[in-house]
Design an enzyme around this catalytic site. Structure first.
Site, mmCIF file in Angstrom:
data_model
loop_
_atom_site.group_PDB
_atom_site.id
_atom_site.type_symbol
_atom_site.label_atom_id
_atom_site.label_comp_id
_atom_site.label_asym_id
_atom_site.label_seq_id
_atom_site.Cartn_x
_atom_site.Cartn_y
_atom_site.Cartn_z
ATOM 1 N N CYS A 114 0.715 -1.782 0.418
ATOM 2 C CA CYS A 114 0.017 -0.287 0.385
ATOM 3 C C CYS A 114 0.414 1.503 0.077
ATOM 4 O O CYS A 114 0.464 2.379 -0.225
ATOM 5 C CB CYS A 114 -1.095 0.215 1.630
ATOM 6 S SG CYS A 114 -2.289 -1.127 1.062
ATOM 7 N N HIS A 250 -2.825 7.602 1.602
ATOM 8 C CA HIS A 250 -3.774 6.304 1.475
ATOM 9 C C HIS A 250 -4.918 6.367 1.920
ATOM 10 O O HIS A 250 -5.455 6.112 3.285
ATOM 11 C CB HIS A 250 -2.133 5.510 2.263
ATOM 12 C CG HIS A 250 -2.964 3.831 1.471
ATOM 13 N ND1 HIS A 250 -3.397 3.416 0.552
ATOM 14 C CD2 HIS A 250 -3.408 2.232 2.910
ATOM 15 C CE1 HIS A 250 -3.954 1.985 0.615
ATOM 16 N NE2 HIS A 250 -3.171 1.823 1.847
ATOM 17 N N ASN A 280 -10.108 0.173 -0.026
ATOM 18 C CA ASN A 280 -8.736 0.180 -0.081
ATOM 19 C C ASN A 280 -7.921 -0.244 -1.570
ATOM 20 O O ASN A 280 -8.317 -1.600 -1.651
ATOM 21 C CB ASN A 280 -7.695 -0.778 0.916
ATOM 22 C CG ASN A 280 -6.238 -0.458 1.801
ATOM 23 O OD1 ASN A 280 -6.519 0.236 0.527
ATOM 24 N ND2 ASN A 280 -5.814 -1.382 2.410
HETATM 25 O O1 UT7 Z 1 -4.087 -0.813 2.718
HETATM 26 C C1 UT7 Z 1 -3.222 -1.305 4.291
HETATM 27 C C2 UT7 Z 1 -2.931 -1.165 5.725
HETATM 28 N N1 UT7 Z 1 -4.437 -2.171 6.039
HETATM 29 C C3 UT7 Z 1 -4.856 -0.792 6.940
HETATM 30 O O2 UT7 Z 1 -4.734 0.058 7.393
HETATM 31 C C4 UT7 Z 1 -6.165 -1.949 7.890
HETATM 32 C C5 UT7 Z 1 -6.202 -1.275 9.370
HETATM 33 N N2 UT7 Z 1 -7.215 -1.918 9.745
HETATM 34 C C6 UT7 Z 1 -8.519 -1.640 9.853
HETATM 35 O O3 UT7 Z 1 -9.240 -1.185 8.736
HETATM 36 C C7 UT7 Z 1 -9.357 -2.228 10.062
HETATM 37 O O4 UT7 Z 1 -8.217 -3.105 12.503
HETATM 38 C C8 UT7 Z 1 -10.316 -2.909 10.394
HETATM 39 C C9 UT7 Z 1 -11.359 -2.232 9.527
HETATM 40 C C10 UT7 Z 1 -9.777 -4.002 9.673
HETATM 41 C C11 UT7 Z 1 -10.925 -3.256 11.245
HETATM 42 O O5 UT7 Z 1 -11.893 -2.870 12.255
HETATM 43 P P1 UT7 Z 1 -11.579 -2.257 13.885
HETATM 44 O O6 UT7 Z 1 -12.547 -1.680 14.852
HETATM 45 O O7 UT7 Z 1 -9.693 -2.554 14.391
HETATM 46 O O8 UT7 Z 1 -11.604 -4.153 14.198
HETATM 47 P P2 UT7 Z 1 -11.410 -5.247 14.895
HETATM 48 O O9 UT7 Z 1 -10.526 -6.326 13.796
HETATM 49 O O10 UT7 Z 1 -11.270 -5.568 16.155
HETATM 50 O O11 UT7 Z 1 -12.526 -6.521 15.093
HETATM 51 C C12 UT7 Z 1 -13.940 -5.974 15.795
HETATM 52 C C13 UT7 Z 1 -15.301 -7.118 15.484
HETATM 53 C C14 UT7 Z 1 -14.643 -8.621 15.973
HETATM 54 O O12 UT7 Z 1 -15.029 -9.793 16.633
HETATM 55 P P3 UT7 Z 1 -15.576 -9.842 18.106
HETATM 56 O O13 UT7 Z 1 -13.820 -10.717 18.255
HETATM 57 O O14 UT7 Z 1 -14.677 -8.529 18.312
HETATM 58 O O15 UT7 Z 1 -15.957 -10.303 18.598
HETATM 59 C C15 UT7 Z 1 -14.402 -9.325 14.068
HETATM 60 O O16 UT7 Z 1 -14.635 -10.343 14.134
HETATM 61 O O17 UT7 Z 1 -15.638 -7.012 14.414
HETATM 62 C C16 UT7 Z 1 -15.565 -8.065 13.851
HETATM 63 N N3 UT7 Z 1 -15.250 -8.581 12.798
HETATM 64 C C17 UT7 Z 1 -16.804 -7.965 11.313
HETATM 65 N N4 UT7 Z 1 -18.048 -8.021 11.841
HETATM 66 C C18 UT7 Z 1 -18.541 -7.619 10.823
HETATM 67 C C19 UT7 Z 1 -14.376 -7.680 11.458
HETATM 68 N N5 UT7 Z 1 -14.965 -8.038 9.770
HETATM 69 C C20 UT7 Z 1 -16.097 -7.751 10.094
HETATM 70 C C21 UT7 Z 1 -16.977 -7.871 9.318
HETATM 71 N N6 UT7 Z 1 -18.757 -7.220 9.818
HETATM 72 N N7 UT7 Z 1 -16.730 -7.399 8.039
#
Ligand code: UT7
Length: 323
Positions: A114, A250, A280
């Site tokens: 990225c 980005h 993204n």
């Molecule tokens: O470009 C390269 C670099 N990449 C990035 O910059 C991405 C960086 N990360 C992010 O953008 C965020 O971390 C995400 C959007 C990927 C996730 O957001 P988050 O607030 O960090 O959520 P999390 O990963 O801590 O997950 C929270 C909950 C989890 O469930 P539990 O464990 O709390 O029960 C996930 O399983 O959300 C769940 N979850 C979803 N729920 C509904 C993960 N994906 C989904 C989904 N729909 N698509």
């Protein structure tokens, strides 16, 4: 006399197939509301069967050349930032070179995931400052839809496809921050963070593989490292946040974009945001945002821009340029 790499043209290409968040609700335990709230993404474009990284890159590059009033034969070097080249080799860049009908000069890919476009801009700048090239096409193009695990809701809803391109040309400046062109660059990587974001296939496995990400870990690194690299690049350029007209980050997650702007002390009114419409798009996201920001009338000649990106590696960096 100071040589500067000045933007002469910009263009982008997005596949026609648009996928709204709600479409994922049929196949995954997810909702439009979750995707919007956690990432800011509302829709993304996916390449159709005939579309490839090199074909989209060619479309974007041709638009940038048209705006610059140049032909492919006027270009000395073509740099394509991508992690999703059509084939293991040749480089997607040489395929674009052929598709543009560019017979002279040289073309190569840069792979910094990225952060690829920022790395490509820094390398294009180095080629121009060292006199090895006068005009450089810098492209970011990706088909991340082809490395998605469609059963993994934590990744497949976040990414999209597209391409963006800039034409840079050597121009004499005064050596001041008022010069148009690239004023500074800052590049970083730390391979010890491999496990946070990688593709589990490649030459060593004989498969293309799928993207794997510990999103919340990447998130934590992102805000801190993006603010740090943008600050370093601004210091290197001799400018401050008050001088900046536009941050062009980005486009991975609106919360990362907001958190970084806050850390830099810059209001969201100064940030170009396209993540809601593109998702993204990895190395394509900054040139797409530059092109869309220019087309919207946000980015104008003479504006001071800061671009910053982070991705797999981890690799991250920033570029300060006057448009
Ligand atoms: O470009 C390269 C670099 N990449 C990035 O910059 C991405 C960086 N990360 C992010 O953008 C965020 O971390 C995400 C959007 C990927 C996730 O957001 P988050 O607030 O960090 O959520 P999390 O990963 O801590 O997950 C929270 C909950 C989890 O469930 P539990 O464990 O709390 O029960 C996930 O399983 O959300 C769940 N979850 C979803 N729920 C509904 C993960 N994906 C989904 C989904 N729909 N698509």
């Amino acid at each position: 006399m100071t040589i500067r790499a000045v933007v002469k043209g910009v263009g982008h290409y997005l596949p026609t197939r648009v996928v709204e968040n709600a479409e994922f609700e049929a196949s995954l335990e997810t909702t439009d509301a979750w995707i919007r709230a956690r990432s800011g993404i509302e829709r993304r474009h996916f390449a159709s069967d005939g579309e490839t990284t090199s074909s989209m890159a060619t479309e974007a590059a041709q638009k940038a050349l048209d705006m610059a009033g140049l032909g492919a034969s006027d270009i000395d070097a073509l740099i394509l930032a991508t992690s999703t080249a059509d084939f293991t080799f040749p480089s997607a860049a040489t395929m674009v070179q052929a598709q543009l009908g560019m017979k002279n000069g040289f073309a190569f890919d840069i792979q910094a995931v990225c952060a690829g476009f920022v790395f490509a801009l820094a390398n294009a700048n180095a080629l121009i400052l060292s006199g090895q090239a006068r005009r450089v096409l810098v492209i970011g193009a990706e088909t991340f839809s082809r490395i998605m695990d469609w059963t993994d809701r934590s990744t497949c809803v976040l990414f999209g496809d597209g391409a963006g391109a800039l034409v840079l040309e050597a121009e004499e400046g005064h050596g001041s921050t008022e010069d148009r062109g690239i004023l500074s660059t800052d590049l970083n990587s730390d391979g010890s963070y491999r496990e946070l974001l990688y593709v589990d296939g490649g030459v060593s496995t004989g498969t293309t593989g799928y993207l794997r990400m510990q999103g919340n870990q990447v998130f934590r690194h992102a805000v801190e490292k993006l603010a740090a690299t943008a600050t370093t690049a601004m210091e290197n350029a001799g400018v401050t946040g008050a001088d900046v007209d536009w941050v062009v980050p980005h486009q991975a997650n609106i919360r990362i974009i907001q958190g970084t702007a806050k850390k830099l002390g810059l209001p969201m009114e100064k940030v170009v945001v396209t993540v809601q419409d593109h998702g993204n798009t990895s190395a394509a996201s900054i040139p797409l945002a530059l092109s869309v920001g220019h087309a919207r009338g946000q980015i104008k000649q003479g504006d001071l821009l800061v671009t910053e990106a982070i991705g797999g590696g981890l690799a991250w960096g920033a570029v300060v340029l006057r448009w």
